[in-house]
Design an enzyme around this catalytic site. Structure first.
Site, short mmCIF file in Angstrom:
data_model
loop_
_atom_site.label_atom_id
_atom_site.label_comp_id
_atom_site.label_asym_id
_atom_site.label_seq_id
_atom_site.Cartn_x
_atom_site.Cartn_y
_atom_site.Cartn_z
N LYS A 53 -2.43 51.70 -45.24
CA LYS A 53 -2.68 50.41 -44.58
C LYS A 53 -3.19 49.39 -45.59
O LYS A 53 -2.74 48.24 -45.61
CB LYS A 53 -3.66 50.60 -43.41
CG LYS A 53 -3.01 51.34 -42.25
CD LYS A 53 -3.98 51.87 -41.21
CE LYS A 53 -3.21 52.72 -40.19
NZ LYS A 53 -4.05 53.40 -39.22
N GLN A 97 -10.21 53.65 -37.56
CA GLN A 97 -9.33 54.80 -37.74
C GLN A 97 -9.82 55.98 -36.90
O GLN A 97 -10.97 56.38 -37.02
CB GLN A 97 -9.27 55.17 -39.23
CG GLN A 97 -8.27 56.26 -39.56
CD GLN A 97 -6.82 55.86 -39.30
OE1 GLN A 97 -6.39 54.77 -39.66
NE2 GLN A 97 -6.08 56.74 -38.64
N ASP A 120 -4.94 47.12 -33.07
CA ASP A 120 -4.34 48.37 -32.61
C ASP A 120 -3.83 48.25 -31.17
O ASP A 120 -3.12 49.12 -30.69
CB ASP A 120 -5.40 49.50 -32.66
CG ASP A 120 -5.17 50.43 -33.83
OD1 ASP A 120 -4.03 50.48 -34.33
OD2 ASP A 120 -6.13 51.09 -34.26
#
Ligand code: NDP
Length: 328
Positions: A53, A97, A120
């Site tokens: 990422k 995460q 997200d």
């Protein structure tokens, strides 16, 4: 005839190039999109994902910063970090995460992320926006699947779509996006009766299960587009052989297994390539798209939240980038 391989790496690179072009325009306009990634502890898989990422941010010109609280971090520690990131104007996206350590209340932490920075797309506010077709941030993996369908010319309108899996992060938003794109959608899960029979109705079959090679040829209508979201590491030699041994074109994978003792494969058995019309590979299918859509979402979050501060109108800068919303 063998299924057409849907190349996720190529599409991901195309999306990232579009994002990079847009970031360059935005930066000229005086604003640079920023992403904060929170990685708690030392989960090796999570470290790889986060590295990818951050690398994609570098490729696209997005500012990124990594926060790495120790694996002893408490819910309160993480809530304090999220509150700080929520308040910082130059941070447009916050990605926590998963998984978080056991002592942390993951739901509480995810709920604390400002929905406007929830790149997200997990916050209930964004889930609600998606289900009511309002502009918002959409979960990256299903949004990536929609981009793939669109860019590969696979029509969704009027198509029968079957999604195996009903998780909040893949299955449900996937089904919602396909519904919004006018497909007729069936969601399957572990209690579904006659799963192969239901799946055989699908023009578009999405597998998001987490079981290596579970979707065999008897699940697939000839010519269907099969999207394999699953990512499973196979380490058992007999299991590996049952899928790959002696299969045409599997020499590279067999060599990889012999060298490393494992392989990454999806939920779809390789034999499906003989029945499907189109198929995503694993690796190199949906996975790369997830990261590309994270970049796209970060730019989208910036434009939605502070696009009005741009020196150039946001509207002129937004052409071409992946929509991550509805598609037809
Ligand atoms: P979850 O474990 O949260 O959900 C799995 C779903 O599959 C559940 O709804 C479950 O049903 C269903 N399921 C399990 N077993 C069966 C069965 N035998 N028959 C029918 N349905 C079944 O997983 P995720 O949605 O988080 O992830 C799914 C897969 O996608 C994983 O392999 C994951 O690694 C991968 N993934 C890949 C990403 C990428 O970027 N490529 C991103 C995210 C995930 P029930 O609800 O009844 O338990």
């Amino acid at each position: 005839m063998a299924a057409t391989v849907l190349d996720g790496v190529k599409i991901s690179n195309a999306i990232k190039a579009e994002v990079a072009a847009e970031v360059a325009t935005l930066t000229v306009g005086g604003l640079r999109p920023g992403l904060a990634v929170v990685l708690v502890g030392h989960n090796p898989a999570s470290e790889v994902y986060v590295r990818n990422k951050v690398k994609s941010c570098e490729q696209t010109g997005i500012y990124s910063e990594k926060h790495t609280p120790a694996d002893t971090a408490t819910t309160e520690d993480l809530l304090a970090l999220i509150a700080d990131l929520n308040h910082r104007d130059e941070i447009d996206g916050i990605l926590v995460q998963l998984p978080l350590p056991k002592q942390v209340d993951s739901q509480k932490v995810l709920l604390a992320v400002d929905p406007a920075k929830d790149v997200d797309g997990f916050h209930p506010m964004n889930v609600g926006y998606l289900s009511t077709q309002r502009p918002g941030l959409v979960a990256c993996t299903p949004a990536g699947v929609m981009e793939m369908l669109k860019r590969c010319g696979i029509a969704t309108s009027g198509a029968e779509a079957v999604v195996i899996g009903r998780s909040d992060i893949v299955g449900k938003p996937m089904a919602m996006l396909l519904t919004n794109a006018n497909a007729t959608v069936t969601i399957c899960h572990s209690r579904t009766k006659d799963l192969p029979g239901v799946c055989r109705r699908a023009d578009i079959l999405v597998a998001a299960i987490g079981k290596a090679g579970m979707v065999t040829r008897d699940f697939v209508k000839p010519g269907a587009a099969v999207i394999d979201v699953g990512m499973n590491r196979v380490t058992d030699a007999a299991e590996f052989a049952s899928f790959w041994k002696g299969r045409q074109g599997s020499e590279k994978r067999e060599a990889e297994f012999a060298a490393k003792g494992s392989t990454l494969m999806g939920d779809v058995a390789p034999e499906v390539a003989e029945v499907a019309g189109a198929l995503t590979p694993v690796p190199g299918g949906v996975g790369p798209l997830t990261v590309a859509m994270l970049m796209s979402n970060t730019v989208k979050a910036m434009k939605m939240r502070r696009g009005n501060k741009l020196a150039t109108p946001a509207g002129t800068a937004s052409s071409g980038t992946a929509s991550s919303g509805t598609a037809d």
